[in-house]
Write a protein that holds these residues in place. Sequence first.
Motif, PDB file in Angstrom:
ATOM      1  N   UNK A  43       0.829  -1.212   0.000  1.00 26.54           N
ATOM      2  CA  UNK A  43       0.000   0.000   0.000  1.00 26.54           C
ATOM      3  C   UNK A  43       0.861   1.259   0.000  1.00 26.54           C
ATOM      4  N   UNK A  44       1.895   1.273   0.791  1.00 27.61           N
ATOM      5  CA  UNK A  44       2.862   2.374   0.847  1.00 27.61           C
ATOM      6  C   UNK A  44       4.237   1.730   0.719  1.00 27.61           C
ATOM      7  N   UNK A  45       4.663   1.524  -0.500  1.00 26.74           N
ATOM      8  CA  UNK A  45       5.820   0.688  -0.801  1.00 26.74           C
ATOM      9  C   UNK A  45       7.150   1.421  -0.640  1.00 26.74           C
ATOM     10  N   UNK A  46       7.254   2.612  -1.224  1.00 26.10           N
ATOM     11  CA  UNK A  46       8.530   3.342  -1.219  1.00 26.10           C
ATOM     12  C   UNK A  46       8.280   4.841  -1.300  1.00 26.10           C
ATOM     13  N   UNK A  47       9.343   5.597  -1.028  1.00 25.09           N
ATOM     14  CA  UNK A  47       9.291   7.051  -1.130  1.00 25.09           C
ATOM     15  C   UNK A  47      10.549   7.516  -1.852  1.00 25.09           C
ATOM     16  N   UNK A  48      10.361   8.419  -2.824  1.00 17.97           N
ATOM     17  CA  UNK A  48      11.485   9.060  -3.494  1.00 17.97           C
ATOM     18  C   UNK A  48      11.682  10.424  -2.840  1.00 17.97           C
ATOM     19  N   UNK A  49      12.927  10.706  -2.443  1.00 16.64           N
ATOM     20  CA  UNK A  49      13.265  11.981  -1.802  1.00 16.64           C
ATOM     21  C   UNK A  49      14.135  12.812  -2.736  1.00 16.64           C
ATOM     22  N   UNK A  50      13.897  14.124  -2.728  1.00 22.54           N
ATOM     23  CA  UNK A  50      14.756  15.075  -3.438  1.00 22.54           C
ATOM     24  C   UNK A  50      15.272  16.073  -2.412  1.00 22.54           C
ATOM     25  N   UNK A  51      16.609  16.150  -2.320  1.00 19.57           N
ATOM     26  CA  UNK A  51      17.226  17.088  -1.369  1.00 19.57           C
ATOM     27  C   UNK A  51      18.388  17.776  -2.054  1.00 19.57           C
ATOM     28  N   UNK A  52      18.240  19.046  -2.337  1.00 21.71           N
ATOM     29  CA  UNK A  52      19.321  19.834  -2.918  1.00 21.71           C
ATOM     30  C   UNK A  52      19.869  19.285  -4.221  1.00 21.71           C
ATOM     31  N   UNK A  53      18.996  18.770  -5.069  1.00 20.92           N
ATOM     32  CA  UNK A  53      19.416  18.232  -6.358  1.00 20.92           C
ATOM     33  C   UNK A  53      19.841  16.774  -6.315  1.00 20.92           C
ATOM     34  N   UNK A  54      19.909  16.183  -5.118  1.00 16.82           N
ATOM     35  CA  UNK A  54      20.232  14.758  -4.983  1.00 16.82           C
ATOM     36  C   UNK A  54      18.935  13.979  -4.786  1.00 16.82           C
ATOM     37  N   UNK A  55      18.891  12.782  -5.341  1.00 10.41           N
ATOM     38  CA  UNK A  55      17.692  11.951  -5.287  1.00 10.41           C
ATOM     39  C   UNK A  55      18.005  10.636  -4.586  1.00 10.41           C
ATOM     40  N   UNK A  56      17.016  10.118  -3.866  1.00  9.99           N
ATOM     41  CA  UNK A  56      17.158   8.803  -3.244  1.00  9.99           C
ATOM     42  C   UNK A  56      15.786   8.141  -3.180  1.00  9.99           C
ATOM     43  N   UNK A  57      15.802   6.824  -3.000  1.00 10.46           N
ATOM     44  CA  UNK A  57      14.562   6.069  -2.815  1.00 10.46           C
ATOM     45  C   UNK A  57      14.700   5.272  -1.533  1.00 10.46           C
ATOM     46  N   UNK A  58      13.603   5.194  -0.787  1.00 12.49           N
ATOM     47  CA  UNK A  58      13.604   4.486   0.486  1.00 12.49           C
ATOM     48  C   UNK A  58      12.439   3.503   0.513  1.00 12.49           C
ATOM     49  N   UNK A  59      12.735   2.264   0.853  1.00  8.44           N
ATOM     50  CA  UNK A  59      11.715   1.231   1.025  1.00  8.44           C
ATOM     51  C   UNK A  59      10.979   1.522   2.327  1.00  8.44           C
ATOM     52  N   UNK A  60       9.667   1.523   2.282  1.00 13.67           N
ATOM     53  CA  UNK A  60       8.861   1.816   3.467  1.00 13.67           C
ATOM     54  C   UNK A  60       8.436   0.524   4.172  1.00 13.67           C
ATOM     55  N   UNK A  61       9.398  -0.382   4.348  1.00 14.98           N
ATOM     56  CA  UNK A  61       9.167  -1.676   5.005  1.00 14.98           C
ATOM     57  C   UNK A  61       8.125  -2.493   4.237  1.00 14.98           C
ATOM     58  N   UNK A  62       8.232  -2.462   2.912  1.00 14.79           N
ATOM     59  CA  UNK A  62       7.305  -3.197   2.055  1.00 14.79           C
ATOM     60  C   UNK A  62       7.557  -4.698   2.178  1.00 14.79           C
ATOM     61  N   UNK A  63       6.584  -5.465   1.756  1.00  9.29           N
ATOM     62  CA  UNK A  63       6.700  -6.919   1.804  1.00  9.29           C
ATOM     63  C   UNK A  63       7.734  -7.439   0.811  1.00  9.29           C
ATOM     64  N   UNK A  64       7.729  -6.909  -0.420  1.00  6.60           N
ATOM     65  CA  UNK A  64       8.581  -7.435  -1.488  1.00  6.60           C
ATOM     66  C   UNK A  64       9.822  -6.594  -1.772  1.00  6.60           C
ATOM     67  N   UNK A  65      10.007  -5.498  -1.075  1.00  8.36           N
ATOM     68  CA  UNK A  65      11.220  -4.709  -1.197  1.00  8.36           C
ATOM     69  C   UNK A  65      11.333  -3.885  -2.465  1.00  8.36           C
ATOM     70  N   UNK A  66      12.436  -3.166  -2.548  1.00 12.02           N
ATOM     71  CA  UNK A  66      12.778  -2.307  -3.686  1.00 12.02           C
ATOM     72  C   UNK A  66      14.188  -2.687  -4.122  1.00 12.02           C
ATOM     73  N   UNK A  67      14.371  -2.869  -5.433  1.00 12.27           N
ATOM     74  CA  UNK A  67      15.724  -3.086  -5.933  1.00 12.27           C
ATOM     75  C   UNK A  67      16.091  -1.953  -6.875  1.00 12.27           C
ATOM     76  N   UNK A  68      17.343  -1.515  -6.781  1.00 20.14           N
ATOM     77  CA  UNK A  68      17.887  -0.500  -7.674  1.00 20.14           C
ATOM     78  C   UNK A  68      19.078  -1.146  -8.376  1.00 20.14           C
ATOM     79  N   UNK A  69      18.972  -1.240  -9.701  1.00 20.50           N
ATOM     80  CA  UNK A  69      20.010  -1.882 -10.518  1.00 20.50           C
ATOM     81  C   UNK A  69      20.340  -3.288 -10.006  1.00 20.50           C
TER      82      UNK A  69
END
Length: 132
Positions: A43-69
Amino acid sequence: MKARLAIYKGLRVDLAFPLTESVTGIGRDADNMIQLPDPKVSKHHAVVHSRGGAWSIEDMHSTNGVTVNGVRDQKADLKDGDRIHIGPFELVFEASAGGDWVPSHVIDMSTKVSERTIVAGPDSPPAGGRGR
């Protein structure tokens, strides 16, 4: 030029989600900025953050996780061209998207969303019809 997450079919953009906020929620629930309707997406899987031109993604304790590359991680920095897997979806992070801009929003038309968002007021006619 704007940052976005894009889903490709072949070499063409099929869906694109602009990243216009400092925090962008991704998940199956209707209150996410990017809604991905699939049972493998939390339902709430991940969040993308933007801070000062830098980007990140954070898994919100999802069941199946997040993979990057191909690497599963709780939090990862994003750079242009990174491939993010959430459930069955592969999203490509594009830091400076130009050219084909296809703003898209996946709308969950399931009965759960309809039941939750349509509220009968005291003056609403009973279900089943009007003007009897």
